[in-house]
Motif scaffolding. Structure first.
Motif, PDB file in Angstrom:
ATOM      1  N   LYS A 179       0.839  -1.201   0.000  1.00 20.45           N
ATOM      2  CA  LYS A 179       0.000   0.000   0.000  1.00 20.45           C
ATOM      3  C   LYS A 179       0.874   1.251   0.000  1.00 20.45           C
ATOM      4  N   ALA A 180       1.959   1.220   0.773  1.00 18.72           N
ATOM      5  CA  ALA A 180       2.869   2.369   0.846  1.00 18.72           C
ATOM      6  C   ALA A 180       3.493   2.673  -0.512  1.00 18.72           C
ATOM      7  N   ASP A 181       3.815   1.622  -1.273  1.00 20.50           N
ATOM      8  CA  ASP A 181       4.373   1.816  -2.617  1.00 20.50           C
ATOM      9  C   ASP A 181       3.387   2.561  -3.514  1.00 20.50           C
ATOM     10  N   LEU A 183       0.803   4.481  -2.625  1.00 20.47           N
ATOM     11  CA  LEU A 183       0.589   5.852  -2.152  1.00 20.47           C
ATOM     12  C   LEU A 183       1.767   6.747  -2.519  1.00 20.47           C
ATOM     13  N   SER A 184       2.981   6.198  -2.455  1.00 22.90           N
ATOM     14  CA  SER A 184       4.172   6.957  -2.834  1.00 22.90           C
ATOM     15  C   SER A 184       4.162   7.268  -4.326  1.00 22.90           C
ATOM     16  N   ALA A 185       3.766   6.296  -5.132  1.00 18.69           N
ATOM     17  CA  ALA A 185       3.693   6.504  -6.583  1.00 18.69           C
ATOM     18  C   ALA A 185       2.627   7.541  -6.931  1.00 18.69           C
ATOM     19  N   LEU A 186       1.510   7.500  -6.209  1.00 20.27           N
ATOM     20  CA  LEU A 186       0.443   8.484  -6.453  1.00 20.27           C
ATOM     21  C   LEU A 186       0.877   9.887  -6.040  1.00 20.27           C
ATOM     22  N   GLU A 187       1.696   9.965  -5.006  1.00 14.89           N
ATOM     23  CA  GLU A 187       2.210  11.273  -4.582  1.00 14.89           C
ATOM     24  C   GLU A 187       3.124  11.852  -5.651  1.00 14.89           C
ATOM     25  N   ALA A 188       3.897  10.981  -6.294  1.00 11.80           N
ATOM     26  CA  ALA A 188       4.806  11.426  -7.357  1.00 11.80           C
ATOM     27  C   ALA A 188       4.058  11.716  -8.651  1.00 11.80           C
ATOM     28  N   HIS A 189       2.937  11.022  -8.867  1.00  7.49           N
ATOM     29  CA  HIS A 189       2.170  11.171 -10.111  1.00  7.49           C
ATOM     30  C   HIS A 189       0.675  11.328  -9.785  1.00  7.49           C
ATOM     31  N   LEU A 195      -3.245   0.673 -12.101  1.00 11.36           N
ATOM     32  CA  LEU A 195      -3.656  -0.573 -12.743  1.00 11.36           C
ATOM     33  C   LEU A 195      -2.928  -1.735 -12.075  1.00 11.36           C
ATOM     34  N   VAL A 196      -3.701  -2.640 -11.474  1.00  5.49           N
ATOM     35  CA  VAL A 196      -3.150  -3.649 -10.570  1.00  5.49           C
ATOM     36  C   VAL A 196      -3.474  -5.072 -11.032  1.00  5.49           C
ATOM     37  N   HIS A 197      -2.481  -5.945 -10.938  1.00  4.98           N
ATOM     38  CA  HIS A 197      -2.702  -7.372 -11.194  1.00  4.98           C
ATOM     39  C   HIS A 197      -3.291  -8.009  -9.938  1.00  4.98           C
ATOM     40  N   PRO A 198      -4.287  -8.914 -10.080  1.00  5.64           N
ATOM     41  CA  PRO A 198      -4.931  -9.486  -8.900  1.00  5.64           C
ATOM     42  C   PRO A 198      -4.069 -10.467  -8.099  1.00  5.64           C
ATOM     43  N   GLU A 199      -2.828 -10.715  -8.525  1.00  5.02           N
ATOM     44  CA  GLU A 199      -1.903 -11.480  -7.694  1.00  5.02           C
ATOM     45  C   GLU A 199      -1.354 -10.622  -6.557  1.00  5.02           C
ATOM     46  N   CYS A 200      -1.668  -9.322  -6.565  1.00  2.87           N
ATOM     47  CA  CYS A 200      -1.219  -8.430  -5.495  1.00  2.87           C
ATOM     48  C   CYS A 200      -2.098  -8.594  -4.254  1.00  2.87           C
ATOM     49  N   LYS A 201      -1.563  -8.135  -3.126  1.00  9.30           N
ATOM     50  CA  LYS A 201      -2.291  -8.218  -1.862  1.00  9.30           C
ATOM     51  C   LYS A 201      -3.531  -7.322  -1.888  1.00  9.30           C
ATOM     52  N   GLU A 202      -4.480  -7.643  -1.016  1.00  8.40           N
ATOM     53  CA  GLU A 202      -5.746  -6.911  -0.961  1.00  8.40           C
ATOM     54  C   GLU A 202      -5.539  -5.427  -0.675  1.00  8.40           C
ATOM     55  N   GLU A 203      -4.555  -5.083   0.147  1.00  4.72           N
ATOM     56  CA  GLU A 203      -4.297  -3.681   0.474  1.00  4.72           C
ATOM     57  C   GLU A 203      -3.887  -2.890  -0.767  1.00  4.72           C
ATOM     58  N   VAL A 204      -3.370  -3.601  -1.775  1.00  6.61           N
ATOM     59  CA  VAL A 204      -2.974  -2.970  -3.039  1.00  6.61           C
ATOM     60  C   VAL A 204      -4.145  -2.920  -4.017  1.00  6.61           C
ATOM     61  N   THR A 205      -4.858  -4.032  -4.165  1.00  5.33           N
ATOM     62  CA  THR A 205      -5.997  -4.039  -5.099  1.00  5.33           C
ATOM     63  C   THR A 205      -7.075  -3.049  -4.644  1.00  5.33           C
ATOM     64  N   ASP A 206      -7.165  -2.805  -3.345  1.00  5.61           N
ATOM     65  CA  ASP A 206      -8.153  -1.848  -2.818  1.00  5.61           C
ATOM     66  C   ASP A 206      -7.899  -0.421  -3.315  1.00  5.61           C
TER      67      ASP A 206
END
Length: 303
Positions: A179-181, A183-189, A195-206
């Motif tokens: 999730k921190a990754d 949020l950091s990317a969104l802060e930069a952009h 766009l997320v692959h569903p193999e990622c953790k729920e905190e990321v897909t959310d």
């Protein structure tokens, strides 16, 4: 086109071979492949090609799937050591234990990112692009989803009427993204679509604007009016994203979005495997029949 690429194209013609590549392999391979796609697309196309030899540029389970779907064709892997750690993160013993407990109520749903042995002990295979459709089509009330708990969790939220049992497994590349990754990317952009692959953790897909397979991510970005995207999957997909959308901008979500196994496949290794032209992947006929059944059922249920 460089000299090695040209050599592969000539060898391919001489050997009556077709080059299939996953989106995660190196750009110079995707550039000359006959078919480039995600796991589902490659599985489907493997049943349609006329050439006698398939060179599968990806990891071992993809080569196994191509062979299972085409027992009469030769399937060559440029690097047999290119593997998927997640493919081994479930056991036949656990499958038997679940079957004994739930009997006919349970369907063992096997993500295609798995060994042929796991497929042979499953009821149906799925990919990230067809998992929801296949699971919904199954008559069973209980789903044992192997080997990836994160894709299983994502699908389970959309099929609340079924009971899901999850396996403790996941893709190292996708699960290290946090999730921190994002949020950091969104802060930069700010304003970029996530766009997320569903193999990622729920905190990321959310946090995603879109969750889907590799091919789904490419289609979403291509059809979107947005100009900037944060890509939350293996970065090999950037080649096709930029090829289709040269006017748009794509950013990595984290620091380590590279599958080292996919990158083992090189032009030199493709040349070598075509020149050697050995017998390729070999499996016994009985085992292939058993392992092929869930793959064939996947293709039937996802059409």
């Amino acid at each position: 086109m460089n000299e090695k690429q040209a050599q592969i194209l000539k060898l391919k013609q001489d050997k009556d071979a077709v080059i299939m590549a996953h989106y995660y392999v190196a750009d110079d391979i995707q550039e000359i492949a006959d078919y480039v796609g995600d796991s589902y697309y490659l599985s489907e196309m493997a049943t349609k090609v006329s050439e006698k030899t398939i060179v599968l540029c990806g990891v071992s389970f993809m080569g196994e799937s191509a062979k299972l779907l085409n027992p009469d064709k030769k399937v060559l892997l440029p690097d047999a050591s290119a593997d998927c750690p997640m493919a081994h993160m479930a056991t036949v013993e656990k499958i038997k234990e679940i079957r004994k407990k739930y009997k006919d109520d349970v369907a063992v749903v096997c993500y295609v990112n798995s060994t042929a042995e796991l497929k042979a002990n499953s009821d149906v295979c799925v990919t990230s692009s067809n998992a929801l459709k296949v699971v919904k089509a199954l008559p069973n009330k209980v789903i044992y989803f192997i080997p990836d708990q994160h894709l299983g969790t994502y699908i389970s939220k959309q099929v609340p009427e079924k009971k899901f049992i999850f396996n403790d497994g996941g893709c190292p590349v996708h699960t290290m993204l946090t999730k921190a990754d994002i949020l950091s990317a969104l802060e930069a952009h700010p304003g970029a679509k996530v766009l997320v692959h569903p193999e990622c953790k729920e905190e990321v897909t959310d946090l995603a604007d879109y969750v889907g397979s590799t091919s789904g991510i490419i289609e979403y970005a291509t059809n979107s009016d947005a100009a900037e995207f944060i890509i939350v999957t293996e970065l090999g997909v950037m080649y096709e994203l930029k090829r289709r959308n040269p006017e748009k901008s794509f950013y990595a979500a984290g620091q380590h979005q590279i599958c080292d196994d996919m990158k083992k496949v090189t032009l030199d290794k493709i040349i070598s495997v075509l020149e050697q032209d050995d017998e390729g992947l070999i499996m016994s006929a009985d085992f292939m029949d058993k392992a092929n059944a869930p793959l064939k059922r996947m293709l039937e249920l996802s059409r």
